[in-house]
Design a protein around this motif. Structure first.
Motif, PDB file in Angstrom:
ATOM      1  N   MET A   1       0.840  -1.199   0.000  1.00  0.00           N
ATOM      2  CA  MET A   1       0.000   0.000   0.000  1.00  0.00           C
ATOM      3  C   MET A   1       0.874   1.248   0.000  1.00  0.00           C
ATOM      4  SD  MET A   1      -2.959   1.203   2.709  1.00  0.00           S
ATOM      5  CE  MET A   1      -4.132  -0.004   2.070  1.00  0.00           C
ATOM      6  N   ALA A   2       0.436   2.269  -0.708  1.00  0.00           N
ATOM      7  CA  ALA A   2       1.189   3.529  -0.763  1.00  0.00           C
ATOM      8  C   ALA A   2       1.163   4.228   0.592  1.00  0.00           C
ATOM      9  CB  ALA A   2       0.595   4.432  -1.839  1.00  0.00           C
ATOM     10  N   LEU A   3       2.140   5.107   0.766  1.00  0.00           N
ATOM     11  CA  LEU A   3       2.272   5.844   2.025  1.00  0.00           C
ATOM     12  C   LEU A   3       2.267   7.336   1.767  1.00  0.00           C
ATOM     13  CD1 LEU A   3       5.142   3.796   3.725  1.00  0.00           C
ATOM     14  CD2 LEU A   3       2.685   3.556   4.082  1.00  0.00           C
ATOM     15  N   TYR A   4       1.528   8.049   2.597  1.00  0.00           N
ATOM     16  CA  TYR A   4       1.575   9.507   2.594  1.00  0.00           C
ATOM     17  C   TYR A   4       2.646   9.913   3.595  1.00  0.00           C
ATOM     18  CZ  TYR A   4       0.095  14.358   2.780  1.00  0.00           C
ATOM     19  OH  TYR A   4       0.074  15.729   2.717  1.00  0.00           O
ATOM     20  N   VAL A   5       3.578  10.778   3.173  1.00  0.00           N
ATOM     21  CA  VAL A   5       4.716  11.146   4.011  1.00  0.00           C
ATOM     22  C   VAL A   5       4.545  12.587   4.494  1.00  0.00           C
ATOM     23  CG1 VAL A   5       7.217  11.170   4.214  1.00  0.00           C
ATOM     24  CG2 VAL A   5       6.126   9.631   2.567  1.00  0.00           C
ATOM     25  N   TYR A   6       4.640  12.783   5.796  1.00  0.00           N
ATOM     26  CA  TYR A   6       4.438  14.095   6.401  1.00  0.00           C
ATOM     27  C   TYR A   6       5.756  14.825   6.658  1.00  0.00           C
ATOM     28  CZ  TYR A   6      -0.160  12.129   7.319  1.00  0.00           C
ATOM     29  OH  TYR A   6      -1.390  11.539   7.173  1.00  0.00           O
ATOM     30  N   SER A   7       6.696  14.118   7.267  1.00  0.00           N
ATOM     31  CA  SER A   7       7.866  14.818   7.759  1.00  0.00           C
ATOM     32  C   SER A   7       8.990  13.833   8.029  1.00  0.00           C
ATOM     33  CB  SER A   7       7.505  15.566   9.048  1.00  0.00           C
ATOM     34  OG  SER A   7       8.465  16.542   9.363  1.00  0.00           O
ATOM     35  N   ILE A   8      10.208  14.362   8.079  1.00  0.00           N
ATOM     36  CA  ILE A   8      11.391  13.586   8.435  1.00  0.00           C
ATOM     37  C   ILE A   8      11.990  14.197   9.699  1.00  0.00           C
ATOM     38  CG2 ILE A   8      13.738  12.953   7.719  1.00  0.00           C
ATOM     39  CD1 ILE A   8      12.692  13.076   4.817  1.00  0.00           C
ATOM     40  N   ALA A   9      12.409  13.324  10.605  1.00  0.00           N
ATOM     41  CA  ALA A   9      13.006  13.779  11.872  1.00  0.00           C
ATOM     42  C   ALA A   9      14.123  12.818  12.255  1.00  0.00           C
ATOM     43  CB  ALA A   9      11.959  13.833  12.971  1.00  0.00           C
ATOM     44  N   ALA A  10      14.874  13.194  13.273  1.00  0.00           N
ATOM     45  CA  ALA A  10      15.870  12.286  13.819  1.00  0.00           C
ATOM     46  C   ALA A  10      15.167  11.094  14.472  1.00  0.00           C
ATOM     47  CB  ALA A  10      16.742  13.013  14.833  1.00  0.00           C
ATOM     48  N   LYS A  11      15.838   9.972  14.472  1.00  0.00           N
ATOM     49  CA  LYS A  11      15.258   8.749  15.034  1.00  0.00           C
ATOM     50  C   LYS A  11      14.810   8.951  16.480  1.00  0.00           C
ATOM     51  CE  LYS A  11      16.453   3.905  15.959  1.00  0.00           C
ATOM     52  NZ  LYS A  11      17.521   2.875  15.841  1.00  0.00           N
ATOM     53  N   GLY A  12      15.533   9.784  17.236  1.00  0.00           N
ATOM     54  CA  GLY A  12      15.205   9.989  18.637  1.00  0.00           C
ATOM     55  C   GLY A  12      14.085  10.981  18.895  1.00  0.00           C
ATOM     56  N   HIS A  13      13.528  11.577  17.865  1.00  0.00           N
ATOM     57  CA  HIS A  13      12.418  12.522  18.062  1.00  0.00           C
ATOM     58  C   HIS A  13      11.243  11.794  18.710  1.00  0.00           C
ATOM     59  CE1 HIS A  13       9.156  15.299  17.170  1.00  0.00           C
ATOM     60  NE2 HIS A  13      10.032  16.202  16.783  1.00  0.00           N
ATOM     61  N   PRO A  14      10.597  12.365  19.732  1.00  0.00           N
ATOM     62  CA  PRO A  14       9.530  11.649  20.448  1.00  0.00           C
ATOM     63  C   PRO A  14       8.287  11.352  19.599  1.00  0.00           C
ATOM     64  CG  PRO A  14       9.757  13.909  21.251  1.00  0.00           C
ATOM     65  CD  PRO A  14      10.940  13.648  20.382  1.00  0.00           C
ATOM     66  N   GLN A  15       8.010  12.153  18.593  1.00  0.00           N
ATOM     67  CA  GLN A  15       6.872  11.915  17.692  1.00  0.00           C
ATOM     68  C   GLN A  15       5.585  11.626  18.474  1.00  0.00           C
ATOM     69  OE1 GLN A  15       7.817   9.195  14.499  1.00  0.00           O
ATOM     70  NE2 GLN A  15       9.784  10.158  14.097  1.00  0.00           N
ATOM     71  N   ARG A  16       5.217  12.567  19.313  1.00  0.00           N
ATOM     72  CA  ARG A  16       3.986  12.444  20.114  1.00  0.00           C
ATOM     73  C   ARG A  16       2.795  12.825  19.239  1.00  0.00           C
ATOM     74  NH1 ARG A  16       3.340  15.911  23.891  1.00  0.00           N
ATOM     75  NH2 ARG A  16       4.856  17.416  23.140  1.00  0.00           N
ATOM     76  N   LEU A  17       2.127  11.815  18.687  1.00  0.00           N
ATOM     77  CA  LEU A  17       1.047  12.043  17.725  1.00  0.00           C
ATOM     78  C   LEU A  17      -0.259  11.392  18.178  1.00  0.00           C
ATOM     79  CD1 LEU A  17       3.202  11.405  14.540  1.00  0.00           C
ATOM     80  CD2 LEU A  17       2.365  13.619  15.346  1.00  0.00           C
ATOM     81  N   ASP A  18      -0.414  11.232  19.481  1.00  0.00           N
ATOM     82  CA  ASP A  18      -1.631  10.621  20.016  1.00  0.00           C
ATOM     83  C   ASP A  18      -2.856  11.411  19.573  1.00  0.00           C
ATOM     84  OD1 ASP A  18       0.090   8.925  21.266  1.00  0.00           O
ATOM     85  OD2 ASP A  18      -0.102   9.854  23.256  1.00  0.00           O
ATOM     86  N   GLY A  19      -3.872  10.694  19.144  1.00  0.00           N
ATOM     87  CA  GLY A  19      -5.124  11.330  18.771  1.00  0.00           C
ATOM     88  C   GLY A  19      -5.202  11.797  17.340  1.00  0.00           C
ATOM     89  N   LEU A  20      -4.117  11.666  16.584  1.00  0.00           N
ATOM     90  CA  LEU A  20      -4.113  12.101  15.191  1.00  0.00           C
ATOM     91  C   LEU A  20      -4.136  10.900  14.258  1.00  0.00           C
ATOM     92  CD1 LEU A  20      -1.472  14.986  15.154  1.00  0.00           C
ATOM     93  CD2 LEU A  20      -3.962  15.169  15.192  1.00  0.00           C
TER      94      LEU A  20
END
Length: 238
Positions: A1-20
């Motif tokens: 399946m294709a992927l929609y890409v939002y952003s690139i960050a460092a591996k250690g970024h917390p990426q708190r995306l709860d609720g989205l």
């Protein structure tokens, strides 16, 4: 399946995306695709994505949520990758460039500056006061001089003066704002705008920039609109 890409960050970024959830008519959960020291935030998508209001707002919300926890490389709306392997290949191939960019954007946000001529009347009156030639042509027209070339000559003279004065004001504003920015990008103006500028502003310069904005807004006079937007994800500097 294709992927929609939002952003690139460092591996250690917390990426708190709860609720989205992701964009599209059947929103999928947000997740990460990691390769080496980098990670991309993605969601599965099974349709051709279009810039609908809901999806544009969600795309922006993801960027702002990520930006609050550290530097990111935000992608413009609509970037699609074929699968996880394709994203991992891009992250691995461009790792050094992306890591350098993340370091450069550390503790910075984008501020967008637009300046427009909202009311031309004060500027036209000033030109008539300052230019004897324009004042003479205008007076002859008002007095009923039948020469058909007079309106054209006045119009061309005023247009040149307007352009010159707007260019001078734009240059002065850029010089006044650059001390607060690490980098800047001048975009082509659109509509009534005669300045369209993006600034990459360190967090420690934010308050000074906003103070300068307020001062400049008072100084530039009537008829000119000065509009600031930010802090924004640094799209112009990726």
């Amino acid at each position: 399946m294709a992927l929609y890409v939002y952003s690139i960050a460092a591996k250690g970024h917390p990426q708190r995306l709860d609720g989205l959830n992701g964009v599209g008519t059947r929103p999928a959960p947000l997740r990460s695709v990691t390769a080496g020291a980098l990670s991309a935030v993605v969601s599965d998508i099974s349709e051709e994505i279009r810039p609908k209001r809901r999806d544009l707002l969600l795309h922006q919300e993801v960027q702002e949520r990520l930006m609050a926890d550290g530097p990111i490389l935000p992608l413009q709306f609509g970037y699609i990758a074929s699968d996880d392997d394709a994203i991992q290949d891009v992250l691995e191939t461009n790792a050094d460039k992306y890591l350098d960019a993340l370091q450069r954007l550390e503790d910075c946000a984008e501020y967008h500056v637009r300046v427009s001529q909202e009311d031309e009347e004060p500027l036209l009156q000033q030109i008539l006061q300052d230019s004897p030639q324009a004042a003479d042509l205008n007076e002859r027209i008002r007095a009923g001089d039948p020469d058909p070339q007079l309106p054209l000559a006045l119009g061309e003279l005023v247009a040149r003066e307007v352009e010159a004065r707007q260019e001078s004001l734009a240059a002065g504003l850029v010089q006044a704002l650059l001390p607060f920015a690490r980098e800047h990008v001048a975009h082509p103006p659109t509509g009534n705008d005669f300045l369209n500028l993006s600034l990459l502003v360190p967090e420690k310069q934010k308050e000074d920039l906003l103070t300068a904005q307020a001062n400049l807004g008072r100084e530039i006079g009537g008829g000119v609109g000065l509009r600031f937007a930010g802090p924004l994800p640094p799209y112009s500097f990726v």
